[in-house]
Design a protein around this motif. Structure first.
Motif, short mmCIF file in Angstrom:
data_model
loop_
_atom_site.label_atom_id
_atom_site.label_comp_id
_atom_site.label_asym_id
_atom_site.label_seq_id
_atom_site.Cartn_x
_atom_site.Cartn_y
_atom_site.Cartn_z
N VAL A 5 46.09 40.24 46.50
CA VAL A 5 44.81 39.97 47.15
C VAL A 5 44.95 38.74 48.05
N HIS A 6 44.64 38.91 49.33
CA HIS A 6 44.71 37.81 50.30
C HIS A 6 43.35 37.62 50.95
N VAL A 7 42.92 36.38 51.09
CA VAL A 7 41.66 36.06 51.75
C VAL A 7 41.98 35.09 52.88
N ILE A 26 34.27 44.32 45.51
CA ILE A 26 34.60 42.91 45.74
C ILE A 26 33.46 42.08 45.17
N GLN A 27 33.81 40.98 44.55
CA GLN A 27 32.80 39.99 44.23
C GLN A 27 33.27 38.62 44.71
N VAL A 30 37.21 34.86 45.65
CA VAL A 30 37.05 36.30 45.84
C VAL A 30 37.88 37.04 44.79
N GLN A 31 37.32 38.13 44.23
CA GLN A 31 38.03 39.00 43.30
C GLN A 31 37.80 40.46 43.71
N TRP A 66 36.28 51.17 35.65
CA TRP A 66 36.64 50.01 36.47
C TRP A 66 37.72 49.19 35.78
N SER A 67 38.67 48.72 36.56
CA SER A 67 39.69 47.82 36.05
C SER A 67 39.09 46.44 35.82
N ASP A 68 39.87 45.55 35.25
CA ASP A 68 39.48 44.15 35.23
C ASP A 68 39.48 43.62 36.66
N TRP A 69 38.83 42.49 36.86
CA TRP A 69 38.86 41.85 38.17
C TRP A 69 40.22 41.18 38.38
N SER A 70 40.66 41.16 39.63
CA SER A 70 41.88 40.42 39.96
C SER A 70 41.64 38.92 39.75
N ASN A 71 42.72 38.16 39.68
CA ASN A 71 42.58 36.71 39.60
C ASN A 71 41.87 36.19 40.85
N PRO A 72 41.03 35.16 40.73
CA PRO A 72 40.31 34.67 41.90
C PRO A 72 41.27 34.15 42.97
#
Length: 365
Positions: free
Chosen positions: A204-206, A237-238, A272-273, A290-296
Motif C-alpha cells: 500500500v502506497h500513499v 479504504i479507510q 490510510v488502510q 472482508w480481510s483485516d485492514w492493512s497496516n496504516p
C-alpha cells in the motif's frame, strides 16, 4: 492409615437453588466427638445454627438455596476439628446445564484452513467448567471429525489447519457439556469456497497528487495468496487525520487497485488502510469475507499557502487564485460525485478549459 473423617455426599453436583445436608463422620481412632467439629465453606466458618449432631461422632450441616459455585473447580466444603485441623473436604459443584451454542460462523484464510467461532447460548454462564467441542464432517459421506486447536480466535473458537475438501459442503456443529448435561448446536452447512478471506492487500502506497492540497493517491497490490485463483475482489479504504481516532470509509472503490482521496485538509498527515473482500471464487455465488485492514500508511497533503518569491508577486497571487479555484472544483466534485470511482480526470480537464476561456473573456472585456 485411616482417613480422619468422611464427608457425605462427596463432591456432589447440584442445580442453582438446591439445598444440601452434608455429614462429617470422624473415625473412631481419632477420639473426636460431634461437638468437637465445625464446618467452613470456601474458608468461611458456617454458623452453628446450621449444624446438627446425628450421632456421637457425626455432625451435619444444612445449606439452603445454594448459589452458583464461585470457582469452576467447585466450592470447598471442609470439616474441621476444634483446633482448626482439617479432617475431610468435599467440592460442591453448583451451577446450570449448558445451553445450546449459537451463532456459529466460520472463515477460511486463503482456502488453506478453517476457523469457526460461536457463542455459548443466551445466558452463557453455567458456574461449572463447560467443555465445548467443534465437530465437522462432509455432508454426504465421511465420518465425524473433532477440531483440536481451540481458543485461536477468542475463548469460543477452534482452528482446523489442513486436510479440507473444496467443492463439497461441510456440516459443522458444537457440543457443550458439563457435570449437569449436554447441549448441541444447530448444524451449519457451508462450502469452504463461500467463506474465504485473504491476507490484507500488500504494497500500500500513499502519495501526493502534484501540488493539489486536498488530494492523496492510494495504490496497492491484490492479495498475493489468491492471485492464481479465479476470483473477483472488491476493496475498501479507510483514512483518518493524524490527531483523530475516527476513520472515514470509502465503500465504492470496486475492484480497482488505486484511488484518489479528495476533499482532504491541506497540510495534514493522513493514515490510510485498505482491505479486500474476495468473491466469486471458482464461481461461488456467496459474498466473501472482508480481510483485516492493512497496516496504516501515512502521507501528508501539501500546505495551502507558500511563501511567494520576491521577484514574482503576481505569480504568487495567481497560485493562490488557482488553489482557491481547485478547492471550489473539488468541493463541487465531493458534493456531486460520491467515492473515488466517479472522480474523472477528464472532467477536471474540461473544467480547466472552461476556466481558461472564462478568464480570456473577462480580460477582453
Amino acid at each position: 492409615a485411616a482417613d480422619p473423617a468422611v464427608i457425605s455426599p462427596q463432591d456432589p453436583t447440584l442445580l442453582i437453588g438446591s439445598s444440601l445436608t452434608a455429614t462429617c463422620t470422624v473415625s473412631a481412632d481419632f477420639h473426636l466427638r460431634a461437638e468437637d467439629l465445625y464446618w467452613t465453606l470456601n474458608g468461611r466458618r458456617l454458623p452453628a445454627a446450621s449444624y446438627a449432631a446425628l450421632g456421637p461422632t457425626t455432625l451435619s450441616v444444612a445449606l439452603a438455596h445454594l448459589n452458583g459455585s464461585k470457582q469452576q473447580s467447585g466450592d470447598n466444603l471442609v470439616c474441621h476439628s476444634r483446633d482448626g485441623g482439617i479432617l475431610a473436604g468435599s467440592c460442591l459443584y453448583v451451577g446450570l446445564p449448558p445451553e445450546k451454542p449459537v451463532n456459529i460462523s466460520c472463515w477460511s484464510k486463503n482456502m488453506k484452513d478453517l476457523t469457526c467461532k460461536w457463542a455459548p447460548g443466551t445466558e452463557g454462564e453455567t458456574f461449572l467448567h463447560t467443555n465445548y467441542t467443534l465437530k465437522y464432517k462432509l455432508r454426504w459421506y465421511g465420518r465425524d471429525n473433532t477440531c483440536q486447536e481451540y481458543h485461536t480466535a477468542g475463548p469460543y473458537s477452534c482452528h482446523i489447519p489442513k486436510d479440507l475438501a473444496l467443492f463439497t459442503p461441510y456440516e459443522i456443529w458444537v457440543e457443550a457439556s458439563n457435570r449437569l448435561g449436554v447441549a448441541v448446536s444447530d448444524v451449519v452447512m457451508l462450502d469452504i469456497l463461500d467463506v474465504v478471506t485473504t491476507d490484507p492487500p500488500s504494497d500500500v502506497h500513499v502519495s501526493r497528487v502534484g501540488d493539489l492540497e486536498d488530494q492523496l493517491s492510494v495504490r496497492w497490490s491484490s492479495p498475493p495468496a489468491l492471485k492464481d485463483f479465479l476470483f473477483q475482489a472488491k476493496y475498501q479504504i479507510q483514512y483518518r487525520v493524524e490527531d483523530s481516532s475516527e476513520w472515514k470509509v470509502v465503500d465504492d472503490v470496486g475492484n480497482q487497485t488505486s484511488c484518489r482521496l479528495a476533499g482532504l485538509r491541506p497540510g495534514t498527515v493522513y493514515f490510510v488502510q485498505v482491505r479486500c473482500n474476495p468473491f466469486g471464487i471458482y464461481g461461488s455465488k456467496k459474498a466473501g469475507i472482508w480481510s483485516d485492514w492493512s497496516n496504516p500508511t501515512a502521507a501528508s497533503t501539501p500546505r495551502s499557502e507558500r511563501a511567494a518569491g520576491g521577484c514574482d508577486p503576481k505569480g504568487g497571487e495567481q497560485n493562490t487564485t488557482l488553489r482557491r479555484e481547485l478547492k471550489q472544483f473539488f468541493g463541487w466534485v465531493k458534493k456531486h460525485a460520491y467515492g473515488c470511482s466517479n472522480l474523472s480526470i477528464k472532467l477536471y480537464d474540461q473544467w480547466r478549459v472552461w476556466l481558461q476561456k472564462s478568464h480570456k473573456t473577462r480580460n477582453q472585456v
